[in-house]
Design a protein around this motif. Structure first.
Motif, PDB file in Angstrom:
ATOM      1  N   MET A 119      27.428 -23.912 -74.400  1.00 20.10           N
ATOM      2  CA  MET A 119      26.341 -24.687 -75.033  1.00 20.10           C
ATOM      3  C   MET A 119      25.026 -24.310 -74.352  1.00 20.10           C
ATOM      4  N   ARG A 120      24.003 -24.049 -75.119  1.00 16.40           N
ATOM      5  CA  ARG A 120      22.753 -23.567 -74.536  1.00 16.40           C
ATOM      6  C   ARG A 120      21.962 -24.713 -73.914  1.00 16.40           C
ATOM      7  N   SER A 121      20.895 -24.341 -73.181  1.00 20.41           N
ATOM      8  CA  SER A 121      20.134 -25.315 -72.399  1.00 20.41           C
ATOM      9  C   SER A 121      19.362 -26.299 -73.232  1.00 20.41           C
TER      10      SER A 121
ATOM     11  N   ASP B 195      23.973 -29.501 -86.683  1.00 19.57           N
ATOM     12  CA  ASP B 195      23.588 -28.106 -86.429  1.00 19.57           C
ATOM     13  C   ASP B 195      23.797 -27.797 -84.966  1.00 19.57           C
ATOM     14  N   PRO B 196      24.936 -27.168 -84.627  1.00 25.13           N
ATOM     15  CA  PRO B 196      25.169 -26.860 -83.214  1.00 25.13           C
ATOM     16  C   PRO B 196      24.187 -25.844 -82.666  1.00 25.13           C
ATOM     17  N   GLY B 197      23.590 -25.005 -83.556  1.00 21.51           N
ATOM     18  CA  GLY B 197      22.672 -23.984 -83.088  1.00 21.51           C
ATOM     19  C   GLY B 197      23.344 -22.923 -82.255  1.00 21.51           C
ATOM     20  N   ASP B 198      24.664 -22.886 -82.314  1.00 23.31           N
ATOM     21  CA  ASP B 198      25.442 -21.956 -81.478  1.00 23.31           C
ATOM     22  C   ASP B 198      25.714 -20.708 -82.303  1.00 23.31           C
ATOM     23  N   ASP B 199      24.751 -19.782 -82.242  1.00 18.73           N
ATOM     24  CA  ASP B 199      24.903 -18.581 -83.050  1.00 18.73           C
ATOM     25  C   ASP B 199      25.456 -17.394 -82.265  1.00 18.73           C
ATOM     26  N   ASP B 200      25.925 -17.688 -81.025  1.00 21.77           N
ATOM     27  CA  ASP B 200      26.476 -16.578 -80.250  1.00 21.77           C
ATOM     28  C   ASP B 200      27.972 -16.430 -80.464  1.00 21.77           C
ATOM     29  N   GLY B 201      28.542 -17.340 -81.254  1.00 25.33           N
ATOM     30  CA  GLY B 201      29.948 -17.219 -81.621  1.00 25.33           C
ATOM     31  C   GLY B 201      30.926 -17.512 -80.512  1.00 25.33           C
ATOM     32  N   ASP B 202      30.475 -18.166 -79.427  1.00 24.53           N
ATOM     33  CA  ASP B 202      31.405 -18.428 -78.321  1.00 24.53           C
ATOM     34  C   ASP B 202      32.254 -19.671 -78.553  1.00 24.53           C
ATOM     35  N   GLY B 203      31.985 -20.434 -79.583  1.00 28.01           N
ATOM     36  CA  GLY B 203      32.799 -21.604 -79.911  1.00 28.01           C
ATOM     37  C   GLY B 203      32.541 -22.804 -79.048  1.00 28.01           C
TER      38      GLY B 203
ATOM     39  N   VAL C 231      25.613 -41.400 -92.397  1.00 26.68           N
ATOM     40  CA  VAL C 231      24.948 -40.152 -92.018  1.00 26.68           C
ATOM     41  C   VAL C 231      25.615 -39.604 -90.761  1.00 26.68           C
ATOM     42  N   GLN C 232      26.177 -38.416 -90.879  1.00 28.49           N
ATOM     43  CA  GLN C 232      26.780 -37.743 -89.725  1.00 28.49           C
ATOM     44  C   GLN C 232      25.666 -37.018 -88.974  1.00 28.49           C
ATOM     45  N   VAL C 233      25.423 -37.357 -87.700  1.00 26.07           N
ATOM     46  CA  VAL C 233      24.392 -36.700 -86.882  1.00 26.07           C
ATOM     47  C   VAL C 233      24.988 -36.170 -85.584  1.00 26.07           C
ATOM     48  N   PHE C 234      26.311 -36.025 -85.531  1.00 24.53           N
ATOM     49  CA  PHE C 234      26.943 -35.560 -84.311  1.00 24.53           C
ATOM     50  C   PHE C 234      27.496 -34.154 -84.489  1.00 24.53           C
ATOM     51  N   THR C 235      27.694 -33.501 -83.355  1.00 26.03           N
ATOM     52  CA  THR C 235      28.226 -32.141 -83.288  1.00 26.03           C
ATOM     53  C   THR C 235      29.396 -32.131 -82.332  1.00 26.03           C
ATOM     54  N   ARG C 236      30.409 -31.320 -82.629  1.00 26.14           N
ATOM     55  CA  ARG C 236      31.549 -31.177 -81.726  1.00 26.14           C
ATOM     56  C   ARG C 236      31.157 -30.252 -80.576  1.00 26.14           C
ATOM     57  N   VAL C 237      31.460 -30.692 -79.366  1.00 20.99           N
ATOM     58  CA  VAL C 237      31.208 -29.891 -78.157  1.00 20.99           C
ATOM     59  C   VAL C 237      32.543 -29.688 -77.469  1.00 20.99           C
ATOM     60  N   ASN C 238      32.843 -28.421 -77.143  1.00 21.93           N
ATOM     61  CA  ASN C 238      34.155 -28.070 -76.590  1.00 21.93           C
ATOM     62  C   ASN C 238      34.121 -27.744 -75.109  1.00 21.93           C
TER      63      ASN C 238
END
Length: 874
Positions: free
Chosen positions: A1-3, A149-157, A227-234
């Motif tokens: 997850m980015r900063s 929107d996880p904004g995780d475009d590096d594909g690391d999951g 309204v869903q405003v959450f993102t899954r974080v692994n």
């Protein structure tokens, strides 16, 4: 997850408890960051995007508010901040979810009982999505949307969108495991938080009639926007202190959610969207954080009439809350236990607007079931649902007023704000009923009569008015009696069971908001004396029982009663009361007509009376000659006496009355005697007698007869009331002669008037003795006069056996009457020289032969000879 996931204080409360942790630190991404740019106006978005040095990617512009969200090179941040169209720039960061007690704690059940369920209002739940087909919500979910929107475009999951279609924005917020695999972790659903929150705010048991719902939410009639405003974080480090995977909410998604809700409200004014619930947040803020980029979105919604209700967080801060709850225009909610204590992990302090229950709250979770969670996340939807109820009750009331209604009426909760316990703060705990009633005008009730007086058992009445200036009167009650409404008027009636009494009657009007107005008036109840009716007074004899029977009525149904009878003879006695029947008995000592008065008295001193008449009859005395003893002869009782000797007559007189008795004697020879026995000598008996003294008197009245004769001696006993009785006895007085006469002597004595043996009176008296003692004279042979005696003594037919028998029998009887021969004298009837009978027995045997149906001539002759011999021998 980015900063861009900024360090926050976790506000995630789970079912088993709430844990406060220090904020985790995240390394900033090396080249690009997601930023939230607040603009001076919405139209500036394109210009600002074009001006980003290095270019902007993943650009999202809000639909109704002045925000743009994008990823930019980190060096471009300085330029953005200096852009004249930019109000503020923040790096995007993520918040964890921040976690029903019983509805009665906030008086929500009372409000629902009044019919206020939030129907006609809508609440938005900005959270981790919703189990869209959960039966707790029925068909009341009117809109759904997802911003994840996880904004995780590096594909690391490290992160994943929780939108059901896997994109960063979806028109569904469903988290059901059948529709959203991203929410599933092992056997559990990590997205059930939003469903739980929505159930507290607006769940309805009736929508799940076949299940086991825990009871209604606060606004079971309200519509829901999910309204869903959450993102899954692994990543475990990003989820700490909770295990990975977890759900976190990026600020950018929150802003987009708030913007979308406002747009839905504008597009659907009939929904009456009143609040957005955000049970999320983090950080430690002891003062307002109005620099938070979310403030503009919160303010914009508030201006549109939509409050943003936010959890304070669960970090156990004594005087600080998380963000965005620290924003001054947010409506920030803290947590209490059901007993209004605050010993839990809920953040608190001066930034709180209100508190609500948040411990072990049962509500909906995923897969159509129910579960328990705790935390300020659970407290927050209590307030969100409350706003829906208030909007339903007051459709046109401004949102600021509704918020003030909640804060101004809540139950004050005071708690410490430092570890030493030396400082405190007071925050209102939600009281929905009081908030509902805050803008309401209570009913006005008035009575027409201030004081009502009535007899017990009679109907008391009053009238008055009851009005409600801003609502409807739904109930009208009276503290006692019955009140009936009629338009703006009322009528009251009551039949008091008991008096005397003084009571206050209160008429209470309740309006549609459950608020009451009252008026009171006094009620005075007078005691009513019993109404008495004498049914019967039985007639009786003196010294017998007279019975009074009566009944009475008393409207005092709780009264007890005593009764007394004045019998009219100077006697007053108690009567027996059985229910409403009265009975009494009395014995009078004398005859008469007596006024009888019955009085019945209740336990309050009220007395009623009725009168009757006792008729007592005199009873005649008894009379019985008791002396001297009698001798039975030929079937009759006879007193035998001797001329010149006193006969000891006695008589007994009895009388049940207390009467003077008079004994009047007649001896049969012309002599009389009168004796009086007084009840209370020397005074004569009064009328009526003043006492009960039955009489039993023996009167001695001896008498001496001068000559042999038969007489009937009688006595009459009279009482002083005119009653009398008599008795008599046959008396036979025998002479004292010592010389018996033969037939010839007696023929001469009765035939020759010159005879000096007996006077004419003596002769007649001797004949009277014979008539009493003989069965022949004068049953067979008349013997009333002297000529009849001569005829019997001197028969003309000397050969006739009966005539000869009669002549010698009569001479024998005359000897007996004169006293020369006694009936008991012995007789030798067979000539053997030994007495074998008596004169009396011989006479009775001879008379039996004479009175036989066919007398034997020879027998008569034999008895004649025997009679002749007795006379000659004497």
């Amino acid at each position: 997850m980015r900063s861009r996931i900024v360090s926050i204080l976790a506000a995630c409360a789970v079912t088993l408890g709430v844990v406060a942790v220090s904020p985790p630190a995240y390394a900033a991404p090396p080249d690009r960051v997601r930023v939230i740019v607040e603009l001076d106006r919405k139209a500036s978005a394109d210009e600002v995007v074009r001006g980003v040095a290095g270019g902007a990617t993943d650009v999202k512009k809000t639909a109704t508010m002045p925000y743009v969200i994008m990823e930019v090179p980190e060096p471009a941040l300085r330029g953005l901040k200096n852009n004249p169209h930019v109000v503020g720039v923040v790096k995007d960061f993520a918040d964890p979810p921040a976690l029903a007690s019983t509805l009665p704690v906030v008086n929500g059940d009372d409000v629902q009982a009044l019919g206020y369920t939030g129907a006609g209002a809508t609440v938005a739940i900005l959270d981790s999505g919703i189990d869209a087909d959960h039966p707790f919500f029925g068909s009341r979910i009117v809109a759904q949307h997802c911003f994840s929107d996880p904004g995780d475009d590096d594909g690391d999951g490290d992160e994943a969108s929780l939108c059901p279609d896997g994109t960063t924005e979806d028109t569904s917020a469903d988290i059901d495991s059948d529709n959203n695999a991203t929410c599933v972790n092992g056997g559990g659903n990590i997205c059930d938080h939003g469903t739980h929150v929505a159930g507290i705010a607006a769940g309805r048991s009736a929508d799940d009639a076949g299940g086991s719902p825990p009871g209604n939410g606060v606004a079971p009639g309200a519509q829901i926007i999910a309204v869903q405003v959450f993102t899954r974080v692994n990543v475990a480090s990003d989820c700490a202190p909770n295990p990975a995977p977890c759900v976190l909410s990026f600020v950018s998604d929150q802003i987009q959610g708030l913007d979308w809700v406002r747009g839905q409200a504008a597009a659907n004014p009939g929904w009456n969207v009143v609040a957005s619930n955000m049970s999320l947040g983090g950080g430690n803020n002891s003062s307002a954080c109005d620099g938070d980029t979310r403030k503009a979105a919160i303010d914009s919604n508030l201006a549109a009439g939509i409050a943003t209700v936010i959890a304070s967080g669960n970090n156990s801060f004594l005087n600080a809350v998380g963000a965005p709850g620290c924003i001054s225009t947010a409506f920030t909610v803290g947590r209490t236990n059901d007993d209004d204590t605050t010993t839990n992990s809920g953040n608190r302090g001066a930034l709180l607007d209100v508190m609500a229950p948040g411990s072990s709250i049962d509500s909906a979770i995923d897969d159509d079931v129910y579960g328990s969670k705790s935390g300020t996340s659970m407290s927050t939807p209590f307030v969100t649902g409350a706003l829906a109820v208030l909007r339903s009750a007051y459709p046109s009331r401004p949102i600021a007023n509704l918020l003030a209604d909640i804060t101004s009426t809540g139950v004050p909760i005071t708690y410490t704000t430092n570890a030493a316990g030396t400082t405190t703060n007071t925050t209102p705990r939600l009281d929905l009923l009081a908030a509902l009633q805050s803008p309401n005008a209570a009913p006005v009730v008035a009575a027409d009569v201030a004081a009502v007086t009535v007899d017990e058992g009679a109907q008391a009445t009053n009238t008055g008015t009851a009005t409600d200036a801003d609502g409807t009167i739904t109930a009208l009650t009276a503290s006692i009696g019955t009140v009936m409404p009629s338009g703006s008027s009322w009528s009251w009636s009551y039949t008091p069971a008991e008096g005397p009494a003084d009571e206050t009657v209160t008429i209470t009007a309740t309006d549609d908001k459950g608020e009451t107005g009252q008026t009171s008036f006094s009620l005075h109840v007078d005691n009513v004396a019993p109404a008495v009716v004498v049914d019967t007074v039985t007639a009786a004899d003196e010294n017998a029982v007279v019975t009074l029977a009566a009944h009475f009525a008393d409207p005092g149904v709780n009264d007890t009663h005593t009764a007394s009878v004045d019998w009219g003879d100077g006697t007053v006695t108690a009567a027996t009361v059985s229910g409403t029947a009265v009975e009494a008995t009395h014995v009078y000592g004398d005859d008469g007509s007596f006024p009888v008065t019955l009085t019945v008295t209740d336990d309050d001193g009220g007395a009623g009376s009725d009168a009757g008449t006792a008729t007592v009859a005199n009873v005649a005395p008894t009379a019985e000659i008791t002396g001297p003893p009698t001798t039975s002869w030929n079937g009759q009782d006879i007193v035998f006496g001797t001329a010149g000797d006193p006969v000891a007559f006695e008589a007994r007189g009895t009388d049940p009355g207390s009467d003077d008795l008079v004994f009047a004697w007649e001896y049969g020879d012309g002599a009389t005697a009168v004796h009086t026995s007084l009840v209370n000598p020397p005074a004569v008996d009064g009328d009526p007698s003043p006492s009960i003294q039955p009489r039993d008197v023996t009167d001695a009245a001896p008498h001496t007869y001068a000559i042999a004769c038969a007489a009937t001696t009688g006595v009459e006993v009279s009482d002083d009331d005119g009653g009398s009785a008599s008795d008599d006895v046959q008396v036979v007085i025998l002479g004292t002669s010592t010389d018996a006469g033969t037939l010839g002597v007696w023929q001469t004595d009765y035939r020759d008037k010159r005879s000096a043996l007996h006077t004419e009176q003596e002769k007649l008296c001797l004949l009277s003795v014979v008539r009493v003692l003989s069965a022949v004279f004068d049953e067979k042979v008349p013997l009333t006069t002297i000529p009849q005696a001569v005829s019997a003594l001197w028969p003309k037919q000397t050969k006739n056996a009966e005539n000869q028998f009669d002549a010698h029998l009569l001479s024998l009887w005359l000897n007996v009457a004169d006293g020369s021969i006694a009936l008991s004298d012995p007789v030798d009837t067979n000539g053997d020289g030994i007495a074998d009978s008596t004169v009396g027995a011989v006479i009775q045997a001879g008379e039996a032969a004479r009175t036989a149906a066919s007398p034997s001539q020879s027998a008569l002759t034999s008895f004649k000879n025997l009679f002749e011999a007795i006379n000659a021998a004497a």
